[in-house]
Design a protein around this motif. Structure first.
Motif, mmCIF file in Angstrom:
data_model
loop_
_atom_site.group_PDB
_atom_site.id
_atom_site.type_symbol
_atom_site.label_atom_id
_atom_site.label_comp_id
_atom_site.label_asym_id
_atom_site.label_seq_id
_atom_site.Cartn_x
_atom_site.Cartn_y
_atom_site.Cartn_z
ATOM 1 N N UNK A 81 0.838 -1.201 0.000
ATOM 2 C CA UNK A 81 0.000 0.000 0.000
ATOM 3 C C UNK A 81 0.875 1.255 0.000
ATOM 4 N N UNK A 82 2.027 1.164 0.654
ATOM 5 C CA UNK A 82 2.930 2.304 0.735
ATOM 6 C C UNK A 82 3.863 2.387 -0.471
ATOM 7 N N UNK A 83 3.827 1.399 -1.338
ATOM 8 C CA UNK A 83 4.709 1.376 -2.483
ATOM 9 C C UNK A 83 6.153 1.120 -2.097
ATOM 10 N N UNK A 84 6.349 0.424 -0.983
ATOM 11 C CA UNK A 84 7.692 0.169 -0.471
ATOM 12 C C UNK A 84 8.041 -1.305 -0.597
ATOM 13 N N UNK A 85 9.326 -1.588 -0.840
ATOM 14 C CA UNK A 85 9.782 -2.961 -0.944
ATOM 15 C C UNK A 85 10.078 -3.520 0.444
ATOM 16 N N UNK A 86 9.835 -4.816 0.612
ATOM 17 C CA UNK A 86 10.185 -5.489 1.859
ATOM 18 C C UNK A 86 10.598 -6.915 1.525
ATOM 19 N N UNK A 87 11.608 -7.373 2.200
ATOM 20 C CA UNK A 87 12.056 -8.759 2.059
ATOM 21 C C UNK A 87 11.854 -9.442 3.400
ATOM 22 N N UNK A 88 11.050 -10.479 3.417
ATOM 23 C CA UNK A 88 10.752 -11.188 4.654
ATOM 24 C C UNK A 88 11.267 -12.611 4.536
ATOM 25 N N UNK A 89 12.222 -12.938 5.372
ATOM 26 C CA UNK A 89 12.775 -14.297 5.397
ATOM 27 C C UNK A 89 12.138 -15.043 6.553
ATOM 28 N N UNK A 90 11.294 -16.034 6.242
ATOM 29 C CA UNK A 90 10.656 -16.867 7.268
ATOM 30 C C UNK A 90 11.586 -18.045 7.522
ATOM 31 N N UNK A 91 12.141 -18.124 8.707
ATOM 32 C CA UNK A 91 13.201 -19.083 9.004
ATOM 33 C C UNK A 91 12.686 -20.470 9.348
ATOM 34 N N UNK A 92 11.381 -20.597 9.585
ATOM 35 C CA UNK A 92 10.798 -21.892 9.950
ATOM 36 C C UNK A 92 9.526 -22.097 9.146
ATOM 37 N N UNK A 93 9.331 -23.296 8.672
ATOM 38 C CA UNK A 93 8.102 -23.606 7.949
ATOM 39 C C UNK A 93 6.902 -23.483 8.874
ATOM 40 N N UNK A 94 5.775 -23.170 8.286
ATOM 41 C CA UNK A 94 4.531 -23.081 9.053
ATOM 42 C C UNK A 94 4.278 -24.401 9.778
ATOM 43 N N UNK A 95 4.043 -24.322 11.082
ATOM 44 C CA UNK A 95 3.788 -25.513 11.881
ATOM 45 C C UNK A 95 5.022 -26.106 12.531
ATOM 46 N N UNK A 96 6.211 -25.574 12.223
ATOM 47 C CA UNK A 96 7.432 -26.117 12.813
ATOM 48 C C UNK A 96 7.652 -25.574 14.226
ATOM 49 N N UNK A 97 8.367 -26.357 15.015
ATOM 50 C CA UNK A 97 8.733 -25.952 16.366
ATOM 51 C C UNK A 97 9.810 -24.884 16.293
ATOM 52 N N UNK A 98 9.672 -23.847 17.143
ATOM 53 C CA UNK A 98 10.651 -22.762 17.218
ATOM 54 C C UNK A 98 11.075 -22.613 18.672
ATOM 55 N N UNK A 99 12.361 -22.633 18.928
ATOM 56 C CA UNK A 99 12.866 -22.542 20.287
ATOM 57 C C UNK A 99 12.772 -21.142 20.863
ATOM 58 N N UNK A 100 12.834 -21.037 22.173
ATOM 59 C CA UNK A 100 12.816 -19.741 22.846
ATOM 60 C C UNK A 100 14.024 -18.923 22.419
ATOM 61 N N UNK A 101 13.786 -17.661 22.037
ATOM 62 C CA UNK A 101 14.867 -16.786 21.630
ATOM 63 C C UNK A 101 15.410 -17.035 20.246
ATOM 64 N N UNK A 102 14.838 -17.976 19.537
ATOM 65 C CA UNK A 102 15.317 -18.313 18.196
ATOM 66 C C UNK A 102 14.642 -17.408 17.166
#
Length: 395
Positions: A81-102
Motif C-alpha cells: 500500500x505504501x509502495x515500499x519494498x520489503x524482504x521477509x525471510x521466514x526461518x521456519x516452515x509453518x507448523x514447525x517448532x521454534x525454540x525460545x529466543x530463536x
C-alpha cells in the motif's frame, strides 16, 4: 505482490475475497493511531535525518509453533500500500517448532516504512504461535478424538478470534501430518470456518435453548423440528440429570441414535458431580475401565481431572457405560469445560471415550508468553544490536 496461502490452500491476498476483513485492520490511513507512539516519533526523526535499510529479527521468549503467515501477509499488504519494498525471510516452515529466543523472521526494508508497523505485526504473530503450540499438543495427546474450536466468546474481539482460529488450524494441521491425528474438524463461527476447511461453523444448542424450552427433551424436539437435516448434539447438564436426560432423548430419537446422528455433550461445571457419581463411584468407574490411571501417584490437579467434579474422566466413562447398557453404542460423547493441553493429557491417561472435544482452552493461558519481540540487527549492512541480544545476529 506476493501471495501466501493458509493451511487449507486458500489465498489470503488482500485483493482476494478470502482475505479476512478483521486482519486488514489497521489500514495505512488509521495505522498511526494504533502504533506505539515512540515508533511514530522515530519515523519523523528518520524522515528529517535520512532513511536507512534495516533488518529486524523477530523472536519469542518461549518455545512455540510457527504460525507467521497472517502477520507476514498483513506486513506485505501494508508495505505494498505504501509502495515500499520489503524482504521477509521466514526461518521456519509453518507448523514447525521454534525454540525460545530463536529468530523466526528477518524483515528487511526501509526503516522509515517499517518502524511504525512493529506494534501490529507482533500482535498478529505471538498469540497465534502459542495457540498453535497448544492446539498441536492437545491433538497429539488425543489423536483419535476430534476437536471443535469454541473459543470465539472468550476472545477480545473479532480480530483476536480470527488470529486464534488461524493458530488452532496451524497446530491441528501439524498434528494431522506428523501423527495422523483427527485434529480440529471445525469451529463455532461462520467467519473463521474456512481455517478448518469448512463453509460454516458448527453447533446445535446452548443452555439458553433448554431454559427456553423448559426441558432437555423439548429443546431437542424444537431443534430437530426447526433443523431436521442437522445432526444433534444435546447438552445434558442443565437440570443436573445428565444420565436421565441423555437416555430420555436417545429413547425419543432411537433412529438418529442408531445412525450416529445424535450426540450428548457433557458440560457439567466443577461445582458438582454428574448425576449418579461421587468420589467413591468415580474411583470405581475408572477401576472398571482404566485402572492404570488411578494406580500410581497423581497430583491434585490430575486427580481432579480423573475423579473430581465436573467433566472428569470418570464422568465420561460413566456416561459411556450408561449409553451402552441402554443399547445406544453409536451415540457419541462430546466433552467440554476446561479442556486444555494438561486436561487432554489426563484424558489420554484414562483412555476416556471422548468422541469430540469442544475447546477454547488452547487460547494462551499466560498472555505474557505471547509477547513477540523485534530488534533491528542491521543498519545499512552493518550488524548492530543492543547488548544481550547478539544471538539474533545473522550467522
Amino acid at each position: 505482490m506476493s501471495i501466501i496461502k493458509d493451511n487449507n490452500h486458500k489465498q489470503l491476498s488482500p485483493n482476494n475475497k478470502n482475505w479476512p476483513s478483521t486482519i486488514r485492520h489497521p489500514t495505512s490511513d488509521t495505522l498511526s493511531k494504533y502504533a506505539d507512539k515512540y515508533f511514530t516519533l522515530t519515523k519523523e526523526c528518520v524522515a528529517a535525518f535520512g532513511d536507512k535499510k534495516v533488518t529486524y529479527a523477530v523472536f519469542m521468549r518461549r518455545p512455540v509453533t510457527c504460525a507467521a503467515k497472517m502477520s507476514v501477509e498483513w506486513l506485505k499488504w501494508v508495505m505494498a500500500e505504501r509502495g515500499a519494498r520489503v524482504d521477509i525471510q521466514i526461518l521456519h516452515r509453518e507448523g514447525c517448532w521454534v525454540g525460545a529466543g530463536e529468530p523466526m523472521l528477518y524483515i528487511t526494508g526501509s526503516l522509515f516504512h517499517l518502524v511504525d508497523l512493529e506494534t501490529q505485526y507482533l500482535q498478529k504473530l505471538g498469540a497465534a504461535c502459542v495457540a498453535a503450540y497448544n492446539a498441536y499438543t492437545m491433538c497429539v495427546e488425543l489423536p483419535k478424538t476430534a476437536f471443535f474450536a469454541v473459543d470465539a466468546r472468550h476472545c477480545a474481539g473479532t480480530e483476536m478470534a480470527e488470529i486464534m482460529a488461524y493458530g488452532a488450524s496451524v497446530g491441528s494441521a501439524k498434528a494431522k501430518k506428523k501423527f495422523g491425528a483427527i485434529g480440529f474438524i471445525g469451529n463455532a463461527t461462520d467467519a473463521t470456518a474456512h481455517y478448518f476447511d469448512q463453509d460454516t461453523g458448527f453447533g446445535t444448542m446452548p443452555h439458553a435453548l433448554i431454559g427456553y424450552a423448559g426441558s432437555t427433551l423439548r429443546a431437542t424436539e424444537i431443534f430437530h423440528e426447526t433443523h431436521p437435516a442437522e445432526n444433534i448434539t444435546v447438552l445434558v447438564d442443565y437440570f443436573g440429570k445428565e444420565i436421565t436426560d441423555a437416555l430420555e432423548v436417545t429413547n425419543r430419537f432411537p433412529e438418529l441414535a442408531a445412525k450416529g446422528k445424535l450426540s450428548v455433550r457433557l458440560d457439567t461445571h466443577g461445582g458438582r458431580y454428574i448425576e449418579g457419581l461421587d468420589t467413591a463411584k468415580a474411583y470405581a468407574v475408572l477401576d472398571r475401565n482404566a485402572p492404570e490411571a488411578i494406580r500410581g501417584y497423581r497430583t491434585e490437579d490430575e486427580l481432579r481431572a480423573l475423579i473430581g467434579t465436573g467433566v472428569s474422566a470418570a464422568a465420561i466413562w460413566s456416561m459411556r457405560e450408561c449409553l451402552n447398557a441402554a443399547g445406544f453404542p453409536n451415540v457419541s460423547i462430546v466433552a467440554s469445560s476446561g479442556f486444555g493441553p494438561e486436561k487432554c493429557r489426563i484424558m489420554a491417561l484414562a483412555k476416556a471415550p471422548i468422541d469430540v472435544i469442544g475447546t477454547g482452552s488452547y487460547l494462551p493461558d499466560k498472555w505474557s508468553e505471547t509477547y513477540a519481540t523485534a530488534d533491528i540487527v542491521d543498519y545499512n549492512g552493518q550488524p548492530r544490536v543492543k547488548v544481550g541480544r547478539e544471538f539474533l545476529l545473522r550467522k
